[in-house]
Design an enzyme around this catalytic site. Sequence first.
Site, PDB file in Angstrom:
ATOM      1  N   SER A 150      -2.051   7.478  -1.703  1.00 29.37           N
ATOM      2  CA  SER A 150      -0.917   7.242  -0.799  1.00 29.37           C
ATOM      3  C   SER A 150      -1.281   7.251   0.677  1.00 29.37           C
ATOM      4  O   SER A 150      -0.473   6.830   1.499  1.00 29.37           O
ATOM      5  CB  SER A 150       0.158   8.293  -1.035  1.00 29.37           C
ATOM      6  OG  SER A 150       0.940   7.907  -2.120  1.00 29.37           O
TER       7      SER A 150
ATOM      8  N   LYS B 263      -0.889   4.100   2.566  1.00 34.22           N
ATOM      9  CA  LYS B 263       0.435   3.621   3.008  1.00 34.22           C
ATOM     10  C   LYS B 263       0.552   3.606   4.533  1.00 34.22           C
ATOM     11  O   LYS B 263       1.236   2.765   5.105  1.00 34.22           O
ATOM     12  CB  LYS B 263       1.531   4.521   2.421  1.00 34.22           C
ATOM     13  CG  LYS B 263       1.664   4.366   0.918  1.00 34.22           C
ATOM     14  CD  LYS B 263       2.548   5.413   0.307  1.00 34.22           C
ATOM     15  CE  LYS B 263       2.790   5.089  -1.159  1.00 34.22           C
ATOM     16  NZ  LYS B 263       2.870   6.228  -2.041  1.00 34.22           N
TER      17      LYS B 263
ATOM     18  N   TYR C  38      -0.750  -3.356  -4.127  1.00 34.04           N
ATOM     19  CA  TYR C  38      -0.438  -1.966  -3.769  1.00 34.04           C
ATOM     20  C   TYR C  38      -1.396  -0.995  -4.471  1.00 34.04           C
ATOM     21  O   TYR C  38      -1.953  -0.076  -3.853  1.00 34.04           O
ATOM     22  CB  TYR C  38       1.024  -1.657  -4.129  1.00 34.04           C
ATOM     23  CG  TYR C  38       1.321  -0.184  -4.163  1.00 34.04           C
ATOM     24  CD1 TYR C  38       1.322   0.570  -2.994  1.00 34.04           C
ATOM     25  CD2 TYR C  38       1.544   0.476  -5.376  1.00 34.04           C
ATOM     26  CE1 TYR C  38       1.544   1.935  -3.023  1.00 34.04           C
ATOM     27  CE2 TYR C  38       1.775   1.837  -5.421  1.00 34.04           C
ATOM     28  CZ  TYR C  38       1.771   2.560  -4.246  1.00 34.04           C
ATOM     29  OH  TYR C  38       1.981   3.918  -4.274  1.00 34.04           O
TER      30      TYR C  38
ATOM     31  N   TYR D 171       6.130  13.759   1.825  1.00 32.40           N
ATOM     32  CA  TYR D 171       7.196  13.606   0.821  1.00 32.40           C
ATOM     33  C   TYR D 171       8.302  14.635   1.015  1.00 32.40           C
ATOM     34  O   TYR D 171       8.703  14.913   2.136  1.00 32.40           O
ATOM     35  CB  TYR D 171       6.623  13.682  -0.607  1.00 32.40           C
ATOM     36  CG  TYR D 171       5.389  12.858  -0.792  1.00 32.40           C
ATOM     37  CD1 TYR D 171       5.417  11.483  -0.585  1.00 32.40           C
ATOM     38  CD2 TYR D 171       4.185  13.444  -1.141  1.00 32.40           C
ATOM     39  CE1 TYR D 171       4.288  10.718  -0.748  1.00 32.40           C
ATOM     40  CE2 TYR D 171       3.048  12.683  -1.309  1.00 32.40           C
ATOM     41  CZ  TYR D 171       3.104  11.327  -1.105  1.00 32.40           C
ATOM     42  OH  TYR D 171       1.994  10.590  -1.265  1.00 32.40           O
TER      43      TYR D 171
ATOM     44  N   VAL E 276      -2.437  11.511  -3.817  1.00 32.26           N
ATOM     45  CA  VAL E 276      -2.407  12.241  -5.072  1.00 32.26           C
ATOM     46  C   VAL E 276      -3.807  12.566  -5.611  1.00 32.26           C
ATOM     47  O   VAL E 276      -3.955  13.369  -6.521  1.00 32.26           O
ATOM     48  CB  VAL E 276      -1.529  11.446  -6.074  1.00 32.26           C
ATOM     49  CG1 VAL E 276      -2.308  10.291  -6.675  1.00 32.26           C
ATOM     50  CG2 VAL E 276      -0.912  12.332  -7.109  1.00 32.26           C
TER      51      VAL E 276
HETATM   52  N1  GLN Z   1      -1.155   5.293  -6.821  1.00 36.57           N
HETATM   53  C1  GLN Z   1      -0.229   6.388  -6.774  1.00 36.57           C
HETATM   54  C2  GLN Z   1       1.140   5.874  -7.174  1.00 36.57           C
HETATM   55  O1  GLN Z   1       1.457   4.784  -6.807  1.00 36.57           O
HETATM   56  C3  GLN Z   1      -0.183   6.943  -5.379  1.00 36.57           C
HETATM   57  C4  GLN Z   1       0.756   8.092  -5.249  1.00 36.57           C
HETATM   58  C5  GLN Z   1       0.325   9.150  -4.273  1.00 36.57           C
HETATM   59  O2  GLN Z   1      -0.817   9.219  -3.805  1.00 36.57           O
HETATM   60  N2  GLN Z   1       1.210  10.066  -4.009  1.00 36.57           N
HETATM   61  O3  GLN Z   1       1.886   6.531  -7.849  1.00 36.57           O
END
Ligand code: GLN
Length: 335
Positions: free
Chosen positions: A78, A81, A208, A260, A278
Amino acid sequence: MPTQAIRQRVNRRLEELYRRHLLPHDGEVVTYYNSGTGYNKLGQTAGAERSPFAISLMTTDGEVFHAGEHDLPFALQSISKVFVYGLALEACGRDRVLERVGVEPSGDAFNSIVFDERNNRPYNPMVNAGALATTALVEGAEGAHTAGHPLERILAALRRYAGNRGLEVDEGTFEAEIRSADRNRATAYLMRSDGMLAGDVEATLALYLRQCSVRVDCLDLATMAATLANGGANPITGERALARRHVRDVLSVMHTCGMYDFAGQWAYRVGIPAKSGVSGGVMAVVPGKLGIGVFSPGLDAYGNSVRGTAVCEELSERLGLHVFADSDEDALLGP
Ligand code: GLN
């Protein structure tokens, strides 16, 4: 530039911080572990997976400090992003981006399928739904729809941030991601049915997940953070990764949404813009001063690295980094 003596003192302090946080944390739960070299989803407390741990710091004039295994590869997840949001701002401009994704903390988990219904858009670009929207914007920008092209644009940007031409998608991670993408796929199709996404949903989803699968190490992470701290220019290479006028927007959403549904607590306790992934990475930015990268795969219930959170909280406290704290930059250097 710090003197040799100051450098040694910072290194000693960092090493001491590292050693203390190496001890297991209570209540640590790993729900998901994904290094650059392998992929597991662990619905259990981790064993060996908990041990990788690294801290890297880079100042805006390119000084680097490390503790732990700073060259271990892991997937950006993530954290990507942040950079794709920056690319979307550059490609489409703020107003167009705001039409497709808001800047409001959702108070929900990263993979929530809840939207800002009043405005018919995802709440913010730091949750999966919002990142699908920014990815689609980057994908469609300049009318380029060829398969490889948008990914190359994303990779080129990530390499500028990290000053590392070697950044690539880890195909093993990507394969595993796409195999277990039910929730993201559902989110994307729901978004399309509501008019929040247009075009080829599968292509957007794959793009993505590829950007999530880009392999970095902790030094890359600190460099990327230092680039943002340095107004968008890489402190080592001098290359511009993001136009200065977009840095403020990117850091603002990191500050309010990057962690988050822990974002409020993070803002209260740590007080610097940050983004977690994650796979266990945390990237934190101290504007004008410092980039912080922490890697440790043990996650808490919010999907944030347990050690990443603890280390950033302590660094913030000791260095007086909280945006609303009195600055006490000598804290780490003190006796
Ligand atoms: N690839 C993971 C997802 O899309 C990324 C989520 C994350 O890092 N929180 O669920």
